[in-house]
Design an enzyme around this catalytic site. Structure first.
Site, PDB file in Angstrom:
ATOM      1  N   ASN A 279       0.842  -1.197   0.000  1.00 16.46           N
ATOM      2  CA  ASN A 279       0.000   0.000   0.000  1.00 16.46           C
ATOM      3  C   ASN A 279       0.879   1.249   0.000  1.00 16.46           C
ATOM      4  OD1 ASN A 279       0.611  -0.902   2.686  1.00 16.46           O
ATOM      5  ND2 ASN A 279      -1.015   0.349   3.548  1.00 16.46           N
TER       6      ASN A 279
ATOM      7  N   GLU B 256       0.298   5.197   0.656  1.00 11.83           N
ATOM      8  CA  GLU B 256      -0.659   6.220   1.097  1.00 11.83           C
ATOM      9  C   GLU B 256      -0.243   7.595   0.582  1.00 11.83           C
ATOM     10  OE1 GLU B 256      -1.072   5.554   5.337  1.00 11.83           O
ATOM     11  OE2 GLU B 256      -2.247   3.738   4.963  1.00 11.83           O
TER      12      GLU B 256
ATOM     13  N   CYS C 133      -3.968   0.499  -2.489  1.00 13.57           N
ATOM     14  CA  CYS C 133      -3.823  -0.740  -1.714  1.00 13.57           C
ATOM     15  C   CYS C 133      -2.715  -1.629  -2.274  1.00 13.57           C
ATOM     16  CB  CYS C 133      -5.134  -1.525  -1.751  1.00 13.57           C
ATOM     17  SG  CYS C 133      -6.436  -0.842  -0.711  1.00 13.57           S
TER      18      CYS C 133
ATOM     19  N   GLU D  37      -2.874  -4.754  -3.023  1.00  8.37           N
ATOM     20  CA  GLU D  37      -3.355  -5.620  -4.104  1.00  8.37           C
ATOM     21  C   GLU D  37      -3.312  -4.882  -5.438  1.00  8.37           C
ATOM     22  OE1 GLU D  37      -4.746  -4.951  -1.211  1.00  8.37           O
ATOM     23  OE2 GLU D  37      -5.966  -6.594  -0.441  1.00  8.37           O
TER      24      GLU D  37
ATOM     25  N   CYS E 125      -9.957  -5.319   0.812  1.00  7.71           N
ATOM     26  CA  CYS E 125     -11.092  -4.398   0.954  1.00  7.71           C
ATOM     27  C   CYS E 125     -12.069  -4.636  -0.205  1.00  7.71           C
ATOM     28  CB  CYS E 125     -10.607  -2.959   0.964  1.00  7.71           C
ATOM     29  SG  CYS E 125     -10.080  -2.349  -0.653  1.00  7.71           S
TER      30      CYS E 125
ATOM     31  N   CYS F  42     -10.727  -3.802  -3.652  1.00 12.43           N
ATOM     32  CA  CYS F  42      -9.715  -4.760  -4.143  1.00 12.43           C
ATOM     33  C   CYS F  42     -10.344  -6.092  -4.518  1.00 12.43           C
ATOM     34  CB  CYS F  42      -8.599  -4.935  -3.120  1.00 12.43           C
ATOM     35  SG  CYS F  42      -7.497  -3.508  -3.121  1.00 12.43           S
TER      36      CYS F  42
HETATM   37  N1  THU Z   1      -5.137  -1.751   2.669  1.00 10.21           N
HETATM   38  C1  THU Z   1      -4.577  -2.513   1.672  1.00 10.21           C
HETATM   39  O1  THU Z   1      -3.482  -2.202   1.178  1.00 10.21           O
HETATM   40  N2  THU Z   1      -5.269  -3.595   1.244  1.00 10.21           N
HETATM   41  C2  THU Z   1      -6.469  -3.978   1.742  1.00 10.21           C
HETATM   42  O2  THU Z   1      -7.149  -4.808   1.152  1.00 10.21           O
HETATM   43  C3  THU Z   1      -6.938  -3.407   3.012  1.00 10.21           C
HETATM   44  C4  THU Z   1      -6.422  -2.028   3.265  1.00 10.21           C
HETATM   45  C5  THU Z   1      -4.401  -0.543   3.109  1.00 10.21           C
HETATM   46  C6  THU Z   1      -5.033   0.739   2.659  1.00 10.21           C
HETATM   47  C7  THU Z   1      -4.504   1.712   3.671  1.00 10.21           C
HETATM   48  O3  THU Z   1      -3.248   2.192   3.225  1.00 10.21           O
HETATM   49  C8  THU Z   1      -4.295   0.873   4.916  1.00 10.21           C
HETATM   50  O4  THU Z   1      -4.356  -0.474   4.507  1.00 10.21           O
HETATM   51  C9  THU Z   1      -5.325   1.116   5.999  1.00 10.21           C
HETATM   52  O5  THU Z   1      -6.605   0.994   5.489  1.00 10.21           O
END
Ligand code: THU
Length: 131
Positions: free
Chosen positions: A42, A44, A53, A55, A86, A89
């Site tokens: 991920n 940000e 994310c 994925e 999520c 994803c």
């Molecule tokens: N996150 C992912 O990278 N993949 C997921 O499927 C769940 C959430 C990340 C997004 C964000 O940077 C952090 O987790 C908190 O939500």
């Protein structure tokens, strides 16, 4: 590459995530139809909705290398709770997967639970709907 090895690749990717806002690092590793592994983390952003994310990163890496089908995908995140993909994803995975594609969810200790895409996204909308 077996399931445990794929999860290991996701776990190894996790510390490379850029997650200064949530402090929640996620790593993903996917196996494509040619046996290649693609990883992502991920990333940000100070403008929060622009974050992406793990994925999504792994899928982008697969596409760049010519892969078009996800055989298995592993997602790793720390904490007591599971770190399943999520909702967004799940749909991203759907684009390049089959209902039986396996989604391994785990952490630094390995695989915690195994789902299929159909488990996580039943009655889904996909490329076939567009004819
Ligand atoms: N996150 C992912 O990278 N993949 C997921 O499927 C769940 C959430 C990340 C997004 C964000 O940077 C952090 O987790 C908190 O939500």
């Amino acid at each position: 590459m077996n399931d445990d090895q794929l999860m290991r690749r996701a776990v190894e990717s996790m510390p490379r995530a850029y997650a200064p806002y949530s402090n929640f690092q996620v790593g993903a590793a996917l196996l494509d139809e040619s046996g290649a592994v693609h990883t992502g983390v991920n990333v940000e952003n100070a403008a929060y909705p622009q974050g992406s994310c793990a994925e999504a990163g792994a899928i982008a890496a697969m596409i760049l290398q010519g892969g078009r089908h996800i055989e298995t995908i592993a997602v790793a995140g720390r904490g007591e709770g599971l770190c399943p993909p999520c909702g967004g994803c799940r749909q991203r995975i759907r684009e390049f997967a089959s209902p039986a594609t396996r989604i391994l969810v785990g952490d630094e200790n390995g695989i915690r639970q195994v789902f299929t895409l159909k488990d996580l996204l039943p009655a889904s909308f996909g490329p076939d709907n567009l004819g």
